[in-house]
Scaffold this motif. Structure first.
Motif, PDB file in Angstrom:
ATOM      1  N   ARG A 401       0.828  -1.199   0.000  1.00  0.00           N
ATOM      2  CA  ARG A 401       0.000   0.000   0.000  1.00  0.00           C
ATOM      3  C   ARG A 401       0.868   1.256   0.000  1.00  0.00           C
ATOM      4  N   GLN A 402       1.972   1.218   0.744  1.00  0.00           N
ATOM      5  CA  GLN A 402       2.869   2.365   0.757  1.00  0.00           C
ATOM      6  C   GLN A 402       3.510   2.580  -0.605  1.00  0.00           C
ATOM      7  N   GLN A 403       3.892   1.482  -1.254  1.00  0.00           N
ATOM      8  CA  GLN A 403       4.514   1.584  -2.574  1.00  0.00           C
ATOM      9  C   GLN A 403       3.532   2.115  -3.605  1.00  0.00           C
ATOM     10  N   ASP A 404       2.275   1.655  -3.545  1.00  0.00           N
ATOM     11  CA  ASP A 404       1.269   2.151  -4.487  1.00  0.00           C
ATOM     12  C   ASP A 404       1.107   3.661  -4.346  1.00  0.00           C
ATOM     13  N   ALA A 405       1.088   4.133  -3.091  1.00  0.00           N
ATOM     14  CA  ALA A 405       0.936   5.572  -2.868  1.00  0.00           C
ATOM     15  C   ALA A 405       2.147   6.334  -3.392  1.00  0.00           C
ATOM     16  N   ASP A 406       3.326   5.803  -3.107  1.00  0.00           N
ATOM     17  CA  ASP A 406       4.537   6.501  -3.526  1.00  0.00           C
ATOM     18  C   ASP A 406       4.699   6.498  -5.038  1.00  0.00           C
ATOM     19  N   ARG A 407       4.299   5.409  -5.701  1.00  0.00           N
ATOM     20  CA  ARG A 407       4.486   5.326  -7.147  1.00  0.00           C
ATOM     21  C   ARG A 407       3.656   6.369  -7.878  1.00  0.00           C
ATOM     22  N   LEU A 408       2.491   6.685  -7.347  1.00  0.00           N
ATOM     23  CA  LEU A 408       1.654   7.662  -8.033  1.00  0.00           C
ATOM     24  C   LEU A 408       2.184   9.091  -7.908  1.00  0.00           C
ATOM     25  N   ARG A 409       3.212   9.286  -7.080  1.00  0.00           N
ATOM     26  CA  ARG A 409       3.828  10.603  -6.987  1.00  0.00           C
ATOM     27  C   ARG A 409       4.561  10.972  -8.271  1.00  0.00           C
ATOM     28  N   VAL A 410       4.763  10.003  -9.158  1.00  0.00           N
ATOM     29  CA  VAL A 410       5.497  10.289 -10.394  1.00  0.00           C
ATOM     30  C   VAL A 410       4.755  11.310 -11.258  1.00  0.00           C
ATOM     31  N   PHE A 411       3.472  11.512 -11.001  1.00  0.00           N
ATOM     32  CA  PHE A 411       2.709  12.452 -11.823  1.00  0.00           C
ATOM     33  C   PHE A 411       2.748  13.874 -11.270  1.00  0.00           C
ATOM     34  N   ASP A 412       3.393  14.064 -10.107  1.00  0.00           N
ATOM     35  CA  ASP A 412       3.464  15.409  -9.529  1.00  0.00           C
ATOM     36  C   ASP A 412       4.111  16.378 -10.511  1.00  0.00           C
ATOM     37  N   GLY A 413       3.470  17.526 -10.681  1.00  0.00           N
ATOM     38  CA  GLY A 413       4.024  18.569 -11.544  1.00  0.00           C
ATOM     39  C   GLY A 413       3.674  18.438 -13.008  1.00  0.00           C
ATOM     40  N   LEU A 414       3.065  17.334 -13.404  1.00  0.00           N
ATOM     41  CA  LEU A 414       2.668  17.157 -14.802  1.00  0.00           C
ATOM     42  C   LEU A 414       1.255  17.711 -15.015  1.00  0.00           C
ATOM     43  N   PRO A 415       1.034  18.526 -16.064  1.00  0.00           N
ATOM     44  CA  PRO A 415      -0.302  19.101 -16.320  1.00  0.00           C
ATOM     45  C   PRO A 415      -1.239  18.063 -16.939  1.00  0.00           C
ATOM     46  N   LEU A 416      -1.712  17.119 -16.120  1.00  0.00           N
ATOM     47  CA  LEU A 416      -2.549  16.041 -16.626  1.00  0.00           C
ATOM     48  C   LEU A 416      -3.836  16.579 -17.241  1.00  0.00           C
ATOM     49  N   GLY A 417      -4.231  15.967 -18.345  1.00  0.00           N
ATOM     50  CA  GLY A 417      -5.468  16.344 -19.010  1.00  0.00           C
ATOM     51  C   GLY A 417      -5.362  17.586 -19.867  1.00  0.00           C
ATOM     52  N   LYS A 418      -4.134  18.090 -20.069  1.00  0.00           N
ATOM     53  CA  LYS A 418      -3.938  19.301 -20.861  1.00  0.00           C
ATOM     54  C   LYS A 418      -2.959  19.032 -21.997  1.00  0.00           C
ATOM     55  N   PRO A 419      -3.096  19.728 -23.117  1.00  0.00           N
ATOM     56  CA  PRO A 419      -2.213  19.490 -24.269  1.00  0.00           C
ATOM     57  C   PRO A 419      -0.744  19.727 -23.959  1.00  0.00           C
ATOM     58  N   GLU A 420      -0.458  20.673 -23.064  1.00  0.00           N
ATOM     59  CA  GLU A 420       0.941  20.992 -22.787  1.00  0.00           C
ATOM     60  C   GLU A 420       1.678  19.882 -22.048  1.00  0.00           C
ATOM     61  N   VAL A 421       0.963  18.813 -21.670  1.00  0.00           N
ATOM     62  CA  VAL A 421       1.634  17.705 -20.999  1.00  0.00           C
ATOM     63  C   VAL A 421       2.647  17.029 -21.916  1.00  0.00           C
ATOM     64  N   ALA A 422       2.433  17.119 -23.239  1.00  0.00           N
ATOM     65  CA  ALA A 422       3.351  16.503 -24.190  1.00  0.00           C
ATOM     66  C   ALA A 422       4.750  17.090 -24.055  1.00  0.00           C
ATOM     67  N   GLU A 423       4.850  18.418 -23.926  1.00  0.00           N
ATOM     68  CA  GLU A 423       6.148  19.057 -23.768  1.00  0.00           C
ATOM     69  C   GLU A 423       6.759  18.713 -22.413  1.00  0.00           C
ATOM     70  N   ALA A 424       5.904  18.610 -21.399  1.00  0.00           N
ATOM     71  CA  ALA A 424       6.393  18.270 -20.063  1.00  0.00           C
ATOM     72  C   ALA A 424       6.984  16.867 -20.044  1.00  0.00           C
ATOM     73  N   VAL A 425       6.361  15.959 -20.781  1.00  0.00           N
ATOM     74  CA  VAL A 425       6.869  14.586 -20.846  1.00  0.00           C
ATOM     75  C   VAL A 425       8.235  14.555 -21.522  1.00  0.00           C
ATOM     76  N   LYS A 426       8.421  15.341 -22.573  1.00  0.00           N
ATOM     77  CA  LYS A 426       9.708  15.376 -23.274  1.00  0.00           C
ATOM     78  C   LYS A 426      10.826  15.916 -22.391  1.00  0.00           C
ATOM     79  N   GLU A 427      10.475  16.727 -21.400  1.00  0.00           N
ATOM     80  CA  GLU A 427      11.486  17.328 -20.532  1.00  0.00           C
ATOM     81  C   GLU A 427      11.826  16.451 -19.327  1.00  0.00           C
TER      82      GLU A 427
END
Length: 465
Positions: A401-427
């Motif tokens: 359960r701790q690992q599941d919670a920590d793994r989802l932190r990988v999305f912190d700072g990414l503009p999910l659901g927005k077109p500009e996420v593509a540039e964020a992924v490249k960086e």
């Protein structure tokens, strides 16, 4: 009448000023004693040197060597404890004095080491000195523990804090918080240290950061405002934290994960090494990147990266084909409106995280109790084994359960659901991108069939997790 050369031994345990005032006072008294006895003084000085720590005393060792060589016939000290604070050294000195017939004189009173009474007096004074050392050490240890439990800091200067007020430094404190966030988001310590060095951010000694030094820094409880004493956290410190305790503890779980040693060099030199699974029947291995020579009709030979399976050696794909496809797939998924659902789990619920941590510590404590009960004969081997298995099962569930919670932190700072996420992924750094892939999707590369000279995107299977 032959001349007696007397070694004046001068020592003081602590001289923070370096002015040798304590040594000077001893010298005056010892020189007067030598003059009264008609001895010629030869000086040996160990300033700012403890006799109880067991560390080397160069002047003392030189004096003993001269005594063995017959260069001195007497030893003069202000008091016996200036010569020795440990009984084992006193015994060795008395043996040498007996062998070489050394005279011993102290300002506080002569001790004749050639008589039983004199040896007894020396031993008694040595035992008293040893007792004083032990008693002093006990007081110091208790005072240090009390200071730690009160939360008072043991440090004067630390990266992330101002030197004069122990307040978070407005320049470096945000970098520390970003470093913890980067590690929790799947980034590597090497990436962070490279970024800091590139920005000219050095440690307190002005040296560039390495993966090892940064790993040690991120492990320090001080950064979470926690007071440590002899390796144990004894309470909250009196200084403001750079990161909250939950963030610090979550980072320790990542840093202490099996196979992740401080500063361990990454074996994944290429972006998708260990990410692409081999799709050849019966294999299931992973592809690794390597430089290969490419030859194309009408074009000069050139080097390029190819990912190949080293298990079966029957599946490969060129980086120029698969890497853009991977970026496109990841960016496309994270740009969808429902991508925000990836964060709906209460991964930042501090209360739940604390509950899991406390429960885990309690179970670990119970494992220690079972071991003690087994050693005391209160449990049979079978009972201890069964109890251990049940607790281990509960620990595995909590850690999952701790690992599941920590793994989802990988999305912190990414503009999910927005077109500009593509540039964020490249960086994203390679380690951070691999962490995102590990949470989202599995890529399986099938072998090239007939007519495989042309790349076909459907060779890369996308299996969403």
């Amino acid at each position: 009448m032959t001349e007696t050369r007397a070694a004046i031994y001068l020592r003081i345990s602590a001289d923070p000023t370096g002015h040798q005032l304590g040594v000077s006072r001893q010298r005056e008294d010892c020189e007067k004693l030598c003059a009264d006895k008609g001895w010629t003084a030869v000086e040996y000085v160990d300033n700012d040197t403890s006799a109880s720590s067991g560390k080397r005393r160069p002047a003392y060792e030189r004096m003993l060597a001269d005594a063995r060589d017959g260069l001195i016939g007497a030893v003069v000290a202000w008091d016996l404890d200036r010569l020795h604070r440990r009984p084992i050294e006193l015994e060795a000195f008395m043996a040498l004095a007996d062998e070489k017939r050394l005279a011993l004189a102290t300002v506080s009173g002569d001790i004749d080491l050639s008589t039983a009474q004199g040896r007894l007096t020396a031993r008694l004074k040595g035992s008293v000195a040893a007792h004083e050392i032990e008693h002093k050490r006990a007081r110091q240890l208790r005072a240090a523990r009390q200071k730690a439990e009160s939360g008072l800091p043991q440090w004067r200067q630390a990266f992330g804090y101002t030197a004069d007020t122990r307040e978070p430094d407005p320049v470096t404190a945000p970098l520390v918080r970003e470093a913890y966030a980067a590690v929790l988001a799947g980034g590597s310590i090497s990436d962070v240290s490279r970024e800091w060095n590139a920005a000219g951010v050095c440690g307190l000694m002005g040296k560039p950061w390495t993966a090892q030094t940064l790993s040690l820094f991120l492990r320090s409880p001080r950064n979470a405002g926690l007071r440590e004493h002899n390796g144990d956290i004894v309470g909250t410190g009196t200084w403001p934290p750079l990161v909250d305790e939950d963030t610090w503890r979550a980072t320790q779980s990542v840093l202490n994960a099996p196979g992740r040693a401080p500063g361990r060099k990454s074996v994944r030199r290429h972006l998708l090494t260990g990410v692409l699974r081999c799709g050849k029947a019966g294999c299931g291995g992973y592809l690794s990147g390597q430089w290969v020579m490419q030859a194309q009709r009408g074009a000069p030979r050139s080097h390029s990266i190819t990912y190949a399976c080293k298990t079966c050696r029957g599946c490969s794909i060129r980086a120029e084909h698969v890497e853009p496809l991977v970026y496109k797939v990841i960016a496309g998924r994270l740009a969808r409106p429902d991508a925000v659902d990836l964060l709906k789990a209460e991964v930042h619920d501090a209360a739940e995280a604390e509950t899991l941590r406390v429960e885990r510590l309690a179970l670990l404590g119970r494992l220690d109790e079972i071991a003690d009960e087994r050693a005391d004969g209160l449990l049979t081997g079978q009972q201890a084994q069964r109890a251990t298995a049940r607790i281990t099962e509960k620990l595995s569930a909590i850690e999952a359960r701790q690992q599941d919670a920590d793994r989802l932190r990988v999305f912190d700072g990414l503009p999910l659901g927005k077109p500009e996420v593509a540039e964020a992924v490249k960086e994203l750094t390679p380690d951070r991108l691999r962490a995102v892939i590990d949470v989202l999707v599995e890529f399986v590369v099938t072998p090239v069939g007939k007519g495989g000279h042309t790349f076909k995107p459907d060779r890369v299977e996308v299996n969403w997790r």
